[in-house]
Design an enzyme around this catalytic site. Structure first.
Site, PDB file in Angstrom:
ATOM      1  N   HIS A   1       1.785  -3.452   9.367  1.00  0.00           N
ATOM      2  CA  HIS A   1       1.496  -1.842   8.699  1.00  0.00           C
ATOM      3  C   HIS A   1       1.473  -0.970   9.760  1.00  0.00           C
ATOM      4  CE1 HIS A   1      -1.382   0.742   6.323  1.00  0.00           C
ATOM      5  NE2 HIS A   1      -1.365   1.227   7.450  1.00  0.00           N
TER       6      HIS A   1
ATOM      7  N   ARG B   1      -6.369  12.878   4.416  1.00  0.00           N
ATOM      8  CA  ARG B   1      -7.628  13.024   4.979  1.00  0.00           C
ATOM      9  C   ARG B   1      -7.656  12.380   6.324  1.00  0.00           C
ATOM     10  NH1 ARG B   1      -8.831   7.632   5.188  1.00  0.00           N
ATOM     11  NH2 ARG B   1      -8.053   6.337   3.411  1.00  0.00           N
TER      12      ARG B   1
HETATM   13  P1  ADP Z   1      -4.491   0.616  -0.589  1.00  0.00           P
HETATM   14  O1  ADP Z   1      -4.526   2.390  -0.870  1.00  0.00           O
HETATM   15  O2  ADP Z   1      -5.607   0.165  -1.624  1.00  0.00           O
HETATM   16  O3  ADP Z   1      -5.110   0.557   1.096  1.00  0.00           O
HETATM   17  P2  ADP Z   1      -2.108   0.135   0.373  1.00  0.00           P
HETATM   18  O4  ADP Z   1      -0.805   0.710  -0.590  1.00  0.00           O
HETATM   19  O5  ADP Z   1      -2.242   1.175   1.324  1.00  0.00           O
HETATM   20  O6  ADP Z   1      -3.122  -0.022  -0.781  1.00  0.00           O
HETATM   21  O7  ADP Z   1      -1.615  -1.203   0.788  1.00  0.00           O
HETATM   22  C1  ADP Z   1      -2.538  -1.980   1.428  1.00  0.00           C
HETATM   23  C2  ADP Z   1      -1.928  -2.993   2.423  1.00  0.00           C
HETATM   24  O8  ADP Z   1      -1.697  -3.867   1.245  1.00  0.00           O
HETATM   25  C3  ADP Z   1      -1.180  -2.832   2.849  1.00  0.00           C
HETATM   26  O9  ADP Z   1      -1.382  -2.326   4.518  1.00  0.00           O
HETATM   27  C4  ADP Z   1      -0.308  -4.134   3.250  1.00  0.00           C
HETATM   28  O10 ADP Z   1      -1.081  -5.013   3.794  1.00  0.00           O
HETATM   29  C5  ADP Z   1      -0.737  -4.596   1.709  1.00  0.00           C
HETATM   30  N1  ADP Z   1       0.748  -4.280   0.841  1.00  0.00           N
HETATM   31  C6  ADP Z   1       0.860  -2.987   0.033  1.00  0.00           C
HETATM   32  N2  ADP Z   1       2.024  -3.167  -0.454  1.00  0.00           N
HETATM   33  C7  ADP Z   1       2.735  -4.208  -0.109  1.00  0.00           C
HETATM   34  C8  ADP Z   1       4.161  -4.753  -0.290  1.00  0.00           C
HETATM   35  N3  ADP Z   1       5.002  -3.873  -0.982  1.00  0.00           N
HETATM   36  N4  ADP Z   1       4.328  -5.882   0.219  1.00  0.00           N
HETATM   37  C9  ADP Z   1       3.355  -6.672   1.135  1.00  0.00           C
HETATM   38  N5  ADP Z   1       2.291  -6.230   1.332  1.00  0.00           N
HETATM   39  C10 ADP Z   1       1.809  -4.931   0.577  1.00  0.00           C
END
Ligand code: ADP
Length: 452
Positions: free
Chosen positions: A208, A291
């Site tokens: 990430h 934010r």
């Molecule tokens: P939130 O808004 O709930 O935090 P995100 O879209 O930012 O959701 O995703 C949070 C985490 O979920 C990411 O940092 C990753 O660990 C996991 N994640 C999200 N999308 C994927 C994906 N396409 N493949 C693998 N892991 C994912």
């Protein structure tokens, strides 16, 4: 410039905003629930207003109470911090109707980026690379099957209104798909009151990596490099660092440039973060946070730029005080989120902090609203302190973090400090070799003794 800012938040971020205001010579108003009458942000602000009972719905999320608090105190702007109303487009609009400044982006950008389906469409339009998946929302099983067949299994079903890692379900085979779709919709409806979901390719071993941006709302936008937030538990960040051990300067400039150009085209105002998954040298947009983020100090430590100060200035209509060429990444920073939780089971541990001794010394920053004798209320998040450490190199940073963690004493409650003391000594962490699944696996394998 604003004369008086009301801080619509609590805890360490309320203190963080207070500090920025004081350094700009701006008067501050704290708001608090009845459970927070003894909180540090209330003690340090110039004025304070009680806005309701402990439940966030009745206090920190209560828009009429906050507007009344602005009117009583004569505050001419509101800083929402993170969480609570920070990504609520309606709050920004209501403030505007009352001629009160909002220290955040334009409401239409909050709204667009708050809907992950719309956010992804916008990213595509702005030339930001995205995770392959459905073009929009998915309602029918047949449609889900068609998209999954096209992008290949495994896939992840995500809530359009998602946040905090909720409403996500992975499907590894076609047989799992109907169930995952139904489960994600039910969870999304319960958590966000909106059952819209979409499908993405599930990446198996990504990191990430997120890019910090600042915009002046008039087409001026810069990036402030990246943070690597791959160490997560239940999709929640635990340890964040910058720069990412996985990127070199050329990759950083390339993705940073793409993002800054996109934000310029959007006319983005204020601080924001574009979040990506990074796998095999490719970036895939997942969402944008409109934010200031919990982990923003990592960027402040490696760039020397006060992000909250810049947020306030641009919200008041002033230009950014830095340009892209002023942004130089220097050294390395790591942030540990110290929570009031058991370090292996993560059971919440609110209560009285009987002793609090934060670490100090060169390159050590502790952002916390806790003090000795403070009772952590059970109604809010469990963040006790953010320990942020800077070093000239990643190795120096790790050694400094190790000694700072050993110095840190919090008694009376359980905290996740022991987890960080273990992580900082771990070989994979020291080598920077981890992806978004590393920490969960480490915990499952009994890395902290009793499996969580
Ligand atoms: P939130 O808004 O709930 O935090 P995100 O879209 O930012 O959701 O995703 C949070 C985490 O979920 C990411 O940092 C990753 O660990 C996991 N994640 C999200 N999308 C994927 C994906 N396409 N493949 C693998 N892991 C994912």
């Amino acid at each position: 410039m604003f004369d008086k800012v009301l801080i619509a938040n609590r805890g360490e971020i309320a203190l963080r905003i207070l500090r920025a205001c004081k350094e700009l010579g701006i008067a501050t108003v704290a708001v608090h629930s009845t459970a927070d009458a003894d909180a540090m942000h209330v003690k340090l602000a110039d004025e304070s207003v009680c806005i309701g009972p402990p439940s966030p719905r009745d206090s920190y999320l209560n828009i009429p109470s906050l507007i009344a608090a602005c009117e009583i105190t004569g505050a001419d702007a509101v800083h929402p911090g993170y969480g609570f109303l920070s990504e609520n487009a309606r709050f920004a609009e209501v403030l505007e109707q009352h001629k009160i400044g909002f220290i955040g982006p334009k409401s239409q950008h909050i709204r667009t980026m708050g809907d992950k389906i719309e956010a992804k469409k916008t990213a595509v339009r702005l030339g930001i690379p995205v995770v392959p998946g459905s073009d929009g929302g998915i309602t029918e099983d047949a449609e889900a099957k068609r998209v999954a067949a096209e992008i290949g299994f495994p896939v992840i079903i995500k809530a359009a209104a998602g946040g905090g890692g909720r409403g996500m379900k992975v499907a590894r085979t076609e047989d799992d798909l109907s169930y995952a779709l139904a489960a994600a919709r039910t969870e999304a409806k319960a958590a966000f009151g909106d059952d819209a979901v979409y499908i993405e390719k599930y990446l198996e071993k990504p990191r990430h990596i997120e890019i910090q941006v600042l915009g002046d709302g008039k087409g001026g936008a810069i990036h402030l490099a990246e943070r690597d937030c791959s160490l997560q538990r239940r999709h929640q960040k635990v340890w964040e660092e910058g720069p990412s051990p996985a990127l070199n300067a050329e990759q950083r400039e390339k993705i940073g440039g793409v993002v800054a150009r996109a934000m310029s085209e959007l006319g983005y105002l204020g601080a924001g973060t574009i979040e990506f998954l990074y796998e095999n040298g490719e970036f895939y947009f997942i969402e944008m946070n409109t934010r200031i983020q919990v982990e923003h100090p990592v960027t402040e430590m490696i760039t020397g730029i006060d992000l909250v100060n810049e947020q306030i200035k641009v919200a008041a209509g002033s230009p950014l005080s830095v340009s892209q060429s002023d942004i130089k990444v220097s050294g390395h920073a790591i942030e540990c989120r110290v929570n009031a939780e058991h370090p292996a089971t993560f059971r919440p541990s609110p209560g009285m902090v009987t002793y609090f001794h934060p670490p100090g010394g060169l390159g050590v920053r502790v952002d916390s609203a806790v003090y000795q004798g403070y009772r952590i209320p059970p109604h809010y998040d469990s963040l006790v302190a953010k320990l942020i450490v800077h070093g000239r190199t990643r190795n120096e940073c790790l050694m400094r973090l190790r000694r700072a963690l050993d110095e840190f004493v919090v008694d009376g409650i359980e905290t996740t400090l022991p987890l960080f003391r273990t992580l900082v000594r771990n070989q994979d962490i020291q080598n920077g070799l981890y992806d978004i699944h590393w920490l969960e696996k480490f915990l499952r394998d009994g890395g902290m003794g009793e499996p969580a």
